[in-house]
Scaffold this active site. Structure first.
Site, short mmCIF file in Angstrom:
data_model
loop_
_atom_site.label_atom_id
_atom_site.label_comp_id
_atom_site.label_asym_id
_atom_site.label_seq_id
_atom_site.Cartn_x
_atom_site.Cartn_y
_atom_site.Cartn_z
N CYS A 1 0.81 -1.22 0.00
CA CYS A 1 0.00 0.00 0.00
C CYS A 1 0.84 1.27 0.00
CB CYS A 1 -0.94 0.01 1.20
SG CYS A 1 -2.09 -1.38 1.24
N HIS B 1 -8.77 3.78 -2.00
CA HIS B 1 -7.42 3.27 -1.73
C HIS B 1 -6.93 2.49 -2.95
CE1 HIS B 1 -3.95 1.70 0.15
NE2 HIS B 1 -4.49 0.78 0.94
N CYS C 1 0.25 2.08 6.52
CA CYS C 1 0.43 0.67 6.85
C CYS C 1 0.49 -0.16 5.57
CB CYS C 1 -0.70 0.19 7.75
SG CYS C 1 -2.35 0.31 7.01
N GLY D 1 0.98 -4.27 3.60
CA GLY D 1 0.91 -5.71 3.65
C GLY D 1 2.26 -6.33 3.97
#
Length: 397
Positions: free
Chosen positions: A91, A353, A383, A385
């Site tokens: 992300c 997102h 944050c 993955g």
């Protein structure tokens, strides 16, 4: 050392990441290419001066494969001499692209770099790039014998371990939509959203330029009616502490979109007669527990504050990516910042997102929020993955 400055940053409006969404019919290469074109047009920059284009993209398969950064450079009509490379920090991919760009400027190896990102989740859904294969391998399986989990389960674990109620999650999500709606109505996104031209099969064209993931009528009461999105019997047995409160409504939606930032040395900007909007003060990336996965934003925040010497109270705007409502709520519990400074124009729950593009999308909103409010410092944390996080601090100029 040169100072790395942000001359401009743009994004597309958010498209619903499913068939029929506003950006679902355009090729992702062309989507990113148009974004690059709009960026250089806004500042009247000769593309031949660009040293590199670094693009974030998570699902590098199918139409987003084979170095989409380079393909978008060519599609944009930039000179063939302009290179491009594609990075994946999940992300935070385009936020990492911006950090790589700033590092190149500071090191003196580049003068002008575009950091950008793209994700067309309507056509390349989450997991598409794995081709159904084991992407972890036996060594990771040996290290984590009980198995890693999805981000949805990680978000549930955060809600449980920080004692965040379903009502708090839904209230936060409703607030995200309300703040984004208010920002839209005030025209606050007009300086960051660039139009995308869509071509129909008959050759006719339309323009896409309004976020379609923002839901004006969303209320916490309505969100409370939605069922848990990630419950399985196996996970319920493994994690009895989970209360199953993460839903589609208090999570970020699947999204199509692209974004791009023009980053250069302060000297080059002055030479070209360009006025920088902000400078990069500091940045960092951290690893964190891959099971909780989404809590790296907490140590990333502490690290960047320590490294830059900037106090939390000096920050005027905080952008904490709303992958799931539990993530920024847990972050807020740790740092207790003024809630009015946290995602003041809404976040990913409302604005979407588009994985690989979210980092520079958030950067665009952060810069504009600082300028609109007259703030000095902004902090962006993401944050990611696999248990990682990026943090960036900028100073408005």
């Amino acid at each position: 050392m040169s100072r790395a400055v942000l001359v401009d940053v743009v994004r597309t409006a958010s498209g619903r990441g499913k068939h029929g969404g506003g950006l679902s019919g355009i090729h992702p290469v062309d989507l990113l290419a148009q974004t690059l074109q709009r960026l250089v047009e806004r500042v009247d920059l000769d593309p031949a001066l660009i040293d590199d284009v670094i693009a974030g993209c998570v699902t590098q398969a199918g139409r987003q494969s084979t170095n989409i950064a380079r393909n978008a450079v060519l599609a944009a009509g930039f000179p063939e001499t302009v290179p491009g490379t594609t990075v994946d920090r999940q992300c935070g991919s385009s936020q990492q692209a911006a950090q790589f760009a700033a590092q190149a400027i500071i090191a003196g190896t580049s003068d002008i770099v575009i950091a950008c990102g793209v994700e067309q989740m309507s056509q390349q859904p989450i997991g598409y790039s794995t081709l159904g294969e084991d992407y972890l391998g036996p060594a990771v399986a040996h290290r984590y014998p009980d198995g890693l989990v999805s981000q949805g389960i990680a978000a549930e674990l955060i809600a449980a371990r920080w004692n965040i109620s379903r009502a708090e999650l839904d209230a936060f999500a409703a607030r995200s939509h309300a703040r984004a709606t208010a920002a839209l109505d005030r025209g606050l996104f007009s300086s960051e959203v660039v139009p995308i031209t869509l071509v129909a099969l008959d050759g006719s064209t339309t323009t896409f330029g309004v976020d379609e993931t923002v839901r004006r009528s969303t209320t916490a009461d309505a969100l409370a009616q939605l069922p848990p999105a990630f419950h399985t019997d196996a996970d319920a047995e493994r994690f009895p502490e989970i209360g199953w409160s993460i839903t589609a409504g208090n999570s970020s939606p699947l999204t199509d979109g692209a974004s791009a930032a023009l980053i250069m040395s302060e000297e080059k900007a002055e030479q070209l007669g360009l006025t920088p909007r902000a400078r990069f003060v500091g940045f960092t990336a951290v690893g964190s527990d891959p099971l909780e996965m989404l809590t790296g934003i907490i140590p990333a925040t502490r690290r960047i504050l320590d490294r830059t010497g900037i106090a939390l109270d000096d920050i005027d705007v905080f952008e904490v990516n709303e992958a799931f409502a539990s993530v920024p709520i847990a972050w807020q519990r740790e740092f207790d910042v003024d809630e009015s400074k946290l995602n003041p124009w809404g976040g990913a729950i409302a604005l979407g997102h588009p994985l690989g593009a979210s980092g520079t999308r958030i950067l665009a909103t952060l810069v504009n929020a600082l300028q609109t409010g007259g703030g000095r410092y902004g902090l962006q944390v993401m944050c990611e993955g696999g248990g990682m996080a990026n943090a960036t601090i900028i100073e408005r100029l």
